[in-house]
Design a protein around this motif. Structure first.
Motif, PDB file in Angstrom:
ATOM      1  N   VAL A  15       0.836  -1.203   0.000  1.00 14.58           N
ATOM      2  CA  VAL A  15       0.000   0.000   0.000  1.00 14.58           C
ATOM      3  C   VAL A  15       0.869   1.250   0.000  1.00 14.58           C
ATOM      4  CG1 VAL A  15      -1.735   1.291   1.303  1.00 14.58           C
ATOM      5  CG2 VAL A  15      -1.925  -1.186   1.093  1.00 14.58           C
ATOM      6  N   TYR A  16       1.964   1.213   0.740  1.00 12.47           N
ATOM      7  CA  TYR A  16       2.876   2.357   0.768  1.00 12.47           C
ATOM      8  C   TYR A  16       3.445   2.635  -0.619  1.00 12.47           C
ATOM      9  CZ  TYR A  16       6.873   5.295   1.960  1.00 12.47           C
ATOM     10  OH  TYR A  16       7.782   6.321   2.009  1.00 12.47           O
ATOM     11  N   SER A  34       6.354  10.338   3.710  1.00 10.53           N
ATOM     12  CA  SER A  34       6.394   8.963   4.201  1.00 10.53           C
ATOM     13  C   SER A  34       5.070   8.681   4.902  1.00 10.53           C
ATOM     14  CB  SER A  34       7.568   8.757   5.165  1.00 10.53           C
ATOM     15  OG  SER A  34       7.632   7.414   5.596  1.00 10.53           O
ATOM     16  N   PRO A  35       3.996   8.512   4.112  1.00 10.77           N
ATOM     17  CA  PRO A  35       2.665   8.400   4.714  1.00 10.77           C
ATOM     18  C   PRO A  35       2.493   7.131   5.533  1.00 10.77           C
ATOM     19  CG  PRO A  35       2.575   7.908   2.368  1.00 10.77           C
ATOM     20  CD  PRO A  35       3.954   8.412   2.646  1.00 10.77           C
ATOM     21  N   LEU A  36       1.777   7.279   6.640  1.00  9.53           N
ATOM     22  CA  LEU A  36       1.422   6.140   7.476  1.00  9.53           C
ATOM     23  C   LEU A  36       0.340   5.328   6.778  1.00  9.53           C
ATOM     24  CD1 LEU A  36       1.845   4.894  10.369  1.00  9.53           C
ATOM     25  CD2 LEU A  36      -0.153   6.242  11.059  1.00  9.53           C
ATOM     26  N   VAL A  37       0.496   4.025   6.752  1.00 10.18           N
ATOM     27  CA  VAL A  37      -0.483   3.152   6.112  1.00 10.18           C
ATOM     28  C   VAL A  37      -1.579   2.805   7.121  1.00 10.18           C
ATOM     29  CG1 VAL A  37      -0.874   0.871   5.083  1.00 10.18           C
ATOM     30  CG2 VAL A  37       1.174   2.199   4.477  1.00 10.18           C
ATOM     31  N   ILE A  38      -2.826   2.990   6.720  1.00  5.97           N
ATOM     32  CA  ILE A  38      -3.979   2.647   7.542  1.00  5.97           C
ATOM     33  C   ILE A  38      -4.857   1.667   6.777  1.00  5.97           C
ATOM     34  CG2 ILE A  38      -6.092   3.513   8.626  1.00  5.97           C
ATOM     35  CD1 ILE A  38      -3.583   4.272  10.165  1.00  5.97           C
ATOM     36  N   ALA A  39      -5.208   0.586   7.421  1.00  7.56           N
ATOM     37  CA  ALA A  39      -6.030  -0.447   6.785  1.00  7.56           C
ATOM     38  C   ALA A  39      -7.487  -0.381   7.212  1.00  7.56           C
ATOM     39  CB  ALA A  39      -5.473  -1.828   7.110  1.00  7.56           C
ATOM     40  N   TYR A  49      -1.949  -2.951   8.185  1.00  7.86           N
ATOM     41  CA  TYR A  49      -2.104  -4.316   7.681  1.00  7.86           C
ATOM     42  C   TYR A  49      -1.319  -5.337   8.485  1.00  7.86           C
ATOM     43  CZ  TYR A  49      -4.646  -2.474   3.722  1.00  7.86           C
ATOM     44  OH  TYR A  49      -5.600  -1.862   2.941  1.00  7.86           O
ATOM     45  N   SER A  50      -0.397  -4.891   9.310  1.00  5.16           N
ATOM     46  CA  SER A  50       0.325  -5.816  10.180  1.00  5.16           C
ATOM     47  C   SER A  50      -0.406  -6.031  11.499  1.00  5.16           C
ATOM     48  CB  SER A  50       1.731  -5.280  10.456  1.00  5.16           C
ATOM     49  OG  SER A  50       1.685  -4.165  11.345  1.00  5.16           O
TER      50      SER A  50
END
Length: 440
Positions: A15-16, A34-39, A49-50
């Motif tokens: 996604v990143y 450096s965007p934070l990934v949100i699921a 996602y982790s």
């Protein structure tokens, strides 16, 4: 996996990279992101996602007042999508009418209709347009410490430096609004700040030409500028100055409205009633983009026989309207505005005061409801703002410890959803306390 296919198991890394390769971000130098990934999310929590979980103390952009993925609002959007997904604004539609009815039920007496927009920026645009048409005047006065949106007139009405590269609209002038901690008026107390700020505005009106001014546009409580609670008597004084010169008062409630301050509208904390109310964000927690202008009766009457030269394809979009109806009904049924008042002015406010007393890096804490800010300084005596690199380090540490902050300049805006529990507040305050302990 080729570029057109998603992996069988979506990951943070996928996604990143998808974002960095394809998405152009707002207010950013694209190469430094450096965007934070949100699921996903639920209530006041979000996760990647982790499976790493975050407590959302930002409400994203101070809009998820009802929290993430409230089942009643999601169900209402799904039901509306199954019935009618879109409709032109010229038609009458049940969802639109019900949404307007509910908004008006929370507005002061004397407000008659709602004009719907897509967001807060174009809501401010159309409020300005209404004021100019109604008064026959051109000029708009607004504060330097303000943010009203990123469209033509809204960004020029904005006072913060993002205005400067975008000054393409006509007829705008600015003034300094009250901010006692960094007073522009050499004030030593709230009474002096109020009196001198009003005198300053009076002089700006005189110098700009009272008969040229259509409206004064103010955030009831400036949000992005730092949760600047107006001193007692200030908004009432602005109202008097406006009335004295036939100037309309537009109050921007985009960020502060619909429960954020522990009231339905932030101006309810003050003895004032505007001519036009601008809203967005919390009206449906941003689940589907929506904004609008609540229009008072005299202005409505003017447009009974005068053309309003404004409109949008998605004005009153049914999915957004269904989200508004469900959000406002749920906020009433579940006492969410009362929760914002009780928790925000209780454990949250008390905890922030304790943090401010404990850490020399905190110059001031201020706010109301779930609408607070910690102003960080490198020196309490000089009140020198904490530099950007230090703020970035603090923001990174908060995220690493599982807290999503809303950081602006030298401030941490503490703005959890209106549904936040006391236990969640205590969790968030504990993380703030821990990070500030190591920062200063």
């Amino acid at each position: 996996m080729n570029d057109s296919m998603t992996p069988d198991a979506v990951s943070n890394e996928y996604v990143y990279q998808l974002d960095r390769q394809n998405v152009f971000h707002s207010w950013s130098s694209q190469g430094n992101l450096s965007p934070l990934v949100i699921a996903g999310g639920r209530g006041c929590k979000m996760w990647d996602y982790s499976g790493k979980e975050y407590l959302d103390f930002s409400s994203q952009l101070v809009n998820t007042n009802i929290g993430h993925q409230h089942p009643k609002v999601i169900a209402a959007i799904q039901a509306q999508a199954g019935e009618l997904a879109t409709v032109a604004p010229a038609h009458a539609n049940l969802a639109r009418g019900e949404a307007a009815k509910r908004i008006l039920a929370h507005a002061p007496q004397g407000f008659e209709k709602v004009f719907f927009t897509n967001a807060g920026a174009d809501a401010n645009e159309n409020a300005i347009r209404m004021a100019r048409a109604y008064t026959g005047r051109d000029k708009i006065l607004s504060a330097y410490r303000s943010y009203h949106g990123n469209t033509g007139a809204a960004i020029v009405a904005t006072g913060d430096p993002r205005r400067v590269p975008n000054e393409f609209a006509r007829g705008h002038a600015h003034f300094f609004n009250p901010y006692l901690y960094r007073s522009d008026f050499w004030a030593s107390n709230e009474e002096e700040e109020c009196e001198r700020a009003l005198m300053h505005l009076k002089r700006v009106i005189e110098c700009e030409g009272p008969k040229s001014i259509a409206a004064i546009l103010l955030e009831s409580i400036p949000g992005t500028a730092g949760m600047l609670i107006p001193p007692k008597g200030y908004l009432e004084g602005v109202r008097r100055l406006a009335d004295q010169h036939g100037i309309l008062l537009i109050l921007d409630e985009v960020m502060a409205g619909f429960g954020r301050t522990g009231r339905w509208f932030a101006f309810e904390h003050f003895n004032v009633k505007p001519d036009l109310i601008v809203f967005a964000k919390g009206v449906n927690s941003g689940y589907v983009p929506a904004g609008g202008v609540v229009v008072s009766e005299p202005i409505c009457r003017h447009f009974d026989d005068h053309m309003f030269f404004g409109g949008l394809t998605y004005s009153g979009h049914p999915l957004a309207m269904a989200a508004i109806v469900a959000t406002l009904d749920t906020m009433e049924a579940e006492g969410i505005v009362d929760n914002a008042d009780r928790v925000g002015n209780g454990v949250l406010a008390d905890g922030l005061k304790q943090i401010a007393e404990k850490h020399a890096i905190v110059g001031e804490t201020r706010g109301v409801g779930v609408f607070h800010a910690l102003e960080l300084v490198s020196d309490r005596d000089s009140r020198a703002p904490l530099p950007a690199p230090a703020m970035a380090k603090i923001k990174g540490a908060l995220i690493e410890k599982g807290l999503l902050p809303f950081v602006v300049e030298n401030r941490i805006h503490v703005v959890p959803p209106c549904i936040v529990s006391e236990a969640e507040v205590e969790q968030g305050l504990s993380i703030l306390d821990d990070v500030l302990s190591t920062a200063g």
